[in-house]
Design an enzyme around this catalytic site. Structure first.
Site, PDB file in Angstrom:
ATOM      1  N   ASP A   8       0.855  -1.178   0.000  1.00 11.41           N
ATOM      2  CA  ASP A   8       0.000   0.000   0.000  1.00 11.41           C
ATOM      3  C   ASP A   8       0.898   1.237   0.000  1.00 11.41           C
ATOM      4  O   ASP A   8       2.107   1.146   0.271  1.00 11.41           O
ATOM      5  CB  ASP A   8      -0.888  -0.048   1.254  1.00 11.41           C
ATOM      6  CG  ASP A   8      -1.719   1.193   1.430  1.00 11.41           C
ATOM      7  OD1 ASP A   8      -2.396   1.596   0.474  1.00 11.41           O
ATOM      8  OD2 ASP A   8      -1.675   1.777   2.532  1.00 11.41           O
ATOM      9  N   ASP A  10      -0.410   5.121   0.895  1.00 12.12           N
ATOM     10  CA  ASP A  10      -0.763   6.065   1.970  1.00 12.12           C
ATOM     11  C   ASP A  10      -0.838   5.348   3.313  1.00 12.12           C
ATOM     12  O   ASP A  10      -1.542   4.345   3.466  1.00 12.12           O
ATOM     13  CB  ASP A  10      -2.107   6.718   1.664  1.00 12.12           C
ATOM     14  CG  ASP A  10      -2.026   7.710   0.526  1.00 12.12           C
ATOM     15  OD1 ASP A  10      -1.388   8.751   0.704  1.00 12.12           O
ATOM     16  OD2 ASP A  10      -2.588   7.423  -0.547  1.00 12.12           O
ATOM     17  N   LYS A 151      -8.460  -4.792  -4.092  1.00  9.28           N
ATOM     18  CA  LYS A 151      -7.026  -4.949  -4.335  1.00  9.28           C
ATOM     19  C   LYS A 151      -6.641  -6.418  -4.446  1.00  9.28           C
ATOM     20  O   LYS A 151      -5.784  -6.797  -5.254  1.00  9.28           O
ATOM     21  CB  LYS A 151      -6.220  -4.299  -3.204  1.00  9.28           C
ATOM     22  CG  LYS A 151      -6.242  -2.784  -3.160  1.00  9.28           C
ATOM     23  CD  LYS A 151      -5.305  -2.315  -2.052  1.00  9.28           C
ATOM     24  CE  LYS A 151      -5.275  -0.813  -1.890  1.00  9.28           C
ATOM     25  NZ  LYS A 151      -4.321  -0.389  -0.830  1.00  9.28           N
TER      26      LYS A 151
END
Length: 226
Positions: A8, A10, A151
């Site tokens: 990931d 952020d 995702k």
């Protein structure tokens, strides 16, 4: 050999004030295995990050709505449904936020992201009236997206193209949109700033937050490979 990574961005590769941590440019360029950058941000953002790290542009964007690997783009989801929800939200007095320019949504292909200051209750109420649309809170935005998009599903598309299995990957993340990645990866870590959903889904919650936590995972993986 170090394992391939699904990272990931952020809250995972950043500082608490939302900047890319400089250590990403120290630790990731020479990682001797594929890295997939998997984010809720629009497609250009992870592509740019991979480019400036000198990595292959292997990315998952928009919470799985867009996957890019080996020069091929896969787009899933129904952007029209998400946009219709947001339009109805606006008609009932809701505000998407982000200001006049709204570069957050300008390049989105499959979803709409609303500011964390948006009326969450109203947004979820409007979305609930539409089939196959959901609102995902990443801590950085409310993402209005198709329910079949994730995702984890996009990681399957990417790993197939790479000739790898998803369970060969180590995943690191911090939010509910990383849960699906954690479910298919062989090993998963939530950084200390992760939300409850990510914490519950991860194999391990590390004691450090943000890039501190990610760096500690990378150090561990490198030591294990020696």
């Amino acid at each position: 050999m170090v394992p391939p990574l699904a990272l990931d961005i952020d809250g995972t590769l950043t500082t608490p004030d939302h900047r890319i941590d400089p250590r990403a440019f120290e630790l990731l360029p020479d990682w001797d295995a594929p890295i997939v950058f998997a984010t809720g941000k629009a497609f250009p953002y992870p592509v740019a990050l991979a480019h400036f790290l000198g990595r292959e542009e292997t990315v998952i964007a928009e919470n799985g709505g867009v996957a890019y690997v080996d020069g091929e783009t896969t787009v899933v989801g129904d952007p029209d449904a998400a946009r219709a929800v947001v339009e109805a939200f606006r008609e009932r007095g809701g505000e998407v936020g982000w200001g006049d320019g709204d570069t957050v949504n300008r390049w989105r292909e499959t979803e709409v992201a609303c500011s964390p200051d948006a009326d969450e209750a109203l947004l979820r109420e409007v979305a609930a009236a539409v089939d196959d649309v959901e609102v995902v809170d990443t801590g950085y935005a409310y993402h209005v997206k198709s329910t079949g998009v994730s995702k984890g599903r996009a990681l399957g598309v990417v790993t197939d193209a790479l000739g790898l299995a998803a369970d060969e990957f180590v995943a690191v993340g911090d939010s509910e949109n990383d849960v699906s990645t954690f479910e298919v990866a062989g090993e998963s870590y939530a950084v200390a700033n992760a939300d409850d959903a990510a914490r519950e889904a991860a194999d391990e919650v590390v004691s450090e937050g943000f890039m501190d936590g990610t760096a500690s995972v990378l150090d561990r993986l490198r030591e294990r490979a020696e």
